[in-house]
Design a protein around this motif. Structure first.
Motif, PDB file in Angstrom:
ATOM      1  N   ILE A  58      39.956  45.746  49.624  1.00 48.21           N
ATOM      2  CA  ILE A  58      40.285  44.376  50.054  1.00 48.21           C
ATOM      3  C   ILE A  58      39.800  44.268  51.508  1.00 48.21           C
ATOM      4  CG2 ILE A  58      42.093  42.614  50.248  1.00 48.21           C
ATOM      5  CD1 ILE A  58      42.080  43.814  47.462  1.00 48.21           C
ATOM      6  N   THR A  76      46.420  41.974  49.145  1.00 45.57           N
ATOM      7  CA  THR A  76      46.645  43.367  48.720  1.00 45.57           C
ATOM      8  C   THR A  76      47.785  43.437  47.707  1.00 45.57           C
ATOM      9  OG1 THR A  76      45.934  44.098  50.892  1.00 45.57           O
ATOM     10  CG2 THR A  76      47.088  45.711  49.554  1.00 45.57           C
ATOM     11  N   VAL A  94      48.467  51.634  47.883  1.00 45.67           N
ATOM     12  CA  VAL A  94      47.591  51.304  49.024  1.00 45.67           C
ATOM     13  C   VAL A  94      47.546  52.524  49.936  1.00 45.67           C
ATOM     14  CG1 VAL A  94      47.232  49.745  50.968  1.00 45.67           C
ATOM     15  CG2 VAL A  94      48.309  48.908  48.876  1.00 45.67           C
ATOM     16  N   LYS A 121      41.291  47.370  53.294  1.00 49.14           N
ATOM     17  CA  LYS A 121      42.433  48.054  52.689  1.00 49.14           C
ATOM     18  C   LYS A 121      41.928  48.709  51.388  1.00 49.14           C
ATOM     19  CE  LYS A 121      46.294  47.189  54.982  1.00 49.14           C
ATOM     20  NZ  LYS A 121      47.131  48.300  55.491  1.00 49.14           N
ATOM     21  N   ILE A 123      42.889  50.452  47.749  1.00 45.41           N
ATOM     22  CA  ILE A 123      43.939  50.681  46.735  1.00 45.41           C
ATOM     23  C   ILE A 123      43.450  51.805  45.817  1.00 45.41           C
ATOM     24  CG2 ILE A 123      45.259  49.670  44.821  1.00 45.41           C
ATOM     25  CD1 ILE A 123      44.801  46.917  46.140  1.00 45.41           C
ATOM     26  N   ALA A 149      38.294  40.816  46.655  1.00 42.04           N
ATOM     27  CA  ALA A 149      38.480  42.214  46.194  1.00 42.04           C
ATOM     28  C   ALA A 149      37.189  42.745  45.577  1.00 42.04           C
ATOM     29  CB  ALA A 149      39.603  42.266  45.176  1.00 42.04           C
TER      30      ALA A 149
END
Lengths: 297, 237
Positions: A58, A76, A94, A121, A123, A149
């Motif tokens: 992200i 997120t 995360v 970010k 995941i 994303a």
């Protein structure tokens, strides 16, 4: 003094049709079974590639270079909800700042914190290897609710390739069954023709006290022998064709997508084809003659 | 050459047997006949009298359309296929048209009944060579039927019929293509078998043989069996 067959098969030209048809059938069966075995191996490798974990990014900055702040947080969480609800996903977390620092340490050094950098970010998604998730569906859901994303596209391509390959293997299975059925029918018709041609001799041998098994065995042995000879020739013809395609495929893909190399076990399976078709031929001829003799006096 | 056969019950019993091909008229009518073990019979009758059809009933080439045939004490219409094969192995047949297998040489033609019976190849070699020598064909072991004369084929057909020492031998004109000297020689072969216990039925037109050997006669006329010799029990007459 050498014993000849009681039934004059050598004068029955239709018998040799069995060798021709088995040669053709074994040739085709060998090629497509080799294809299936190579594809099966590749599918296993591709499974390994997409097995385990998967990463979704992200971005923390939008396309204009502005920091996304609270939007990043909500994106997120939405992405986590979508991923965790997908079938075949065992878990999604995360990566923490500490984990990010640890990941980047080899490149940035131990004393620099990643929070100051424009990193996305990440995941980390854990996948069920026995029940792979539909990555296309996850990607579509993310595109709709979290447009920024990013899902690993290589894995999606591999996932599609696996589905395609599995369908090819199923198709090969159906074609193999059709080949065996065609061979069995061919042998049945040739055997019935042979029974008509040799009716008088069979009747004479019966009159001498030959059992049904004695006569049936001669037809079945003949069928086995002709099918085996034809099958071995078909197999030998298939070898150079397989080698050519293996060379071509390995050069084309550099063994990245398909590794067209057979293991010893797979060679063992392929060499069984002439024997298996000959056995099928024996059983078909046996059943055909046995059934026919039961109707005679 | 042969060992003695030992049987006491009738070899063949025909009880009210009639036979016709398809929907045609009856060729054999109400045949009553018992063949004892070790008996020897000539079957006579004009051409078309039904001799070949009657012989065919002996080796189950066809079944009677009426009546019952018993072979070796068993009713043929109740036999399983395995039982039929077993009984047929006890019957030697000389066909009028020889029915030799043209793709097999003389040796293999004669050896066929032994191979069907599962005899060892070493035994087969010994017996077949000996018998072919006896019928004067020791130099024709490897000859194929199309290379042989009618008389030679006939002798091979006879050798094939007797090679496994049958309990019953049926022969349809077995001396039709040989001279009188060879015909007598072949009859002496049948006689030797008969002395050892084999029941023999020979269909023939050869009056010289019939007069010379003076065995029982089964005479067929208009489909009916006539008893000529009192040694045969013809129950219906």
């Amino acid at each position: 003094m050498a014993k000849s067959s009681d039934i004059p098969f050598a004068r029955d030209s239709s018998s040799f049709f069995i060798s021709w048809i088995s040669m053709l059938m074994v040739f085709i069966a060998t090629l497509i079974l080799a294809t299936a075995l190579i594809t099966h191996d590749s599918v296993k490798n591709w499974h390994k590639d997409i097995a385990g974990s998967l990463t979704v990014q992200i971005p923390s900055y939008d396309s204009d270079g502005k920091k996304r702040g609270e939007l990043l947080q909500s994106d997120t969480e939405t992405a986590l909800t979508i991923i965790r609800s997908a079938d075949g996903v065992l878990g999604a977390t995360v990566l923490s700042d500490a984990q990010m620092d640890s990941l980047m340490a080899p490149w940035l050094g131990e004393h620099i914190t990643t929070t100051e950098l424009p990193l996305p970010k990440l995941i980390d998604v854990t996948i069920d290897t026995k029940n792979l998730p539909d990555l296309n569906q996850i990607k579509a859901d993310l595109s709709e609710q979290v447009p920024m994303a990013i899902l690993d596209s290589h894995r999606i391509a591999l996932s599609k390739l696996i589905t395609l390959a599995q369908n090819i293997i199923r198709l090969v299975g159906i074609v193999l069954i059709l080949i065996l059925i065609s061979l069995a029918f061919s042998i049945m018709f040739v055997t019935k023709s042979g029974l008509k041609v040799h009716r008088k001799v069979i009747s004479l041998i019966h009159m001498m006290g030959a059992s049904d098994f004695y006569i049936t065995r001669q037809f079945a042995n003949r069928s086995f022998y002709l099918t085996l000879i034809g099958g071995i020739i078909g197999f030998l013809i298939a070898l150079p064709v397989m080698m050519f395609f293996a060379y071509y495929l390995n050069n084309l893909t550099g063994s990245f997508i398909l590794n067209a190399t057979l293991t010893h076990e797979q060679w063992g399976i392929l060499t069984c084809i002439p024997v298996l078709t000959a056995t099928l031929s024996y059983l078909t001829a046996f059943k055909t003659v046995w059934g026919d003799l039961k109707r005679s006096l | 050459m042969f060992e003695k056969n030992k049987l006491s019950s009738p070899i063949a019993e025909f009880n009210g047997v009639s036979f016709r091909y398809g929907h045609g008229s009856e060729i054999l009518k109400d045949i009553q006949l018992t063949l004892d073990p070790g008996s020897f019979h000539f079957m006579t009758g004009e051409s078309g009298a039904g001799k070949t059809s009657l012989l065919g009933l002996f080796y189950m080439n066809h079944l009677p359309t009426r009546g019952r045939v018993r072979l070796f004490g068993k009713a043929v219409d109740t036999l399983s296929r395995a039982e039929k094969a077993q009984i047929r192995r006890q019957i030697g047949v000389v066909f009028q048209d020889y029915r030799l297998l043209n793709h097999l040489n003389a040796f293999d033609n004669v050896a066929l009944p032994l191979r069907i019976a599962g005899v060892k190849e070493t035994e087969i070699k010994r017996h077949v060579s000996e018998l072919l020598a006896w019928v004067g064909l020791e130099k024709q072991l490897k000859a194929f039927p199309p290379e042989l004369s009618g008389g030679e084929k006939q002798r091979i057909a006879i050798a094939r019929a007797v090679i496994n020492r049958p309990q019953l031998l049926v022969a349809d004109e077995p001396t039709g293509n040989v001279d009188d000297a060879m015909a007598k020689r072949l009859l002496y072969l049948f006689l030797e078998l008969n002395k050892l216990g084999t029941t023999i039925v020979i269909a023939t037109h050869n009056q010289n043989l019939i007069k010379h050997f003076r065995f029982d006669q089964l005479h067929l006329s208009h489909g009916r069996l006539e008893r000529i010799n009192p040694n045969i029990r013809n129950n219906g007459q």
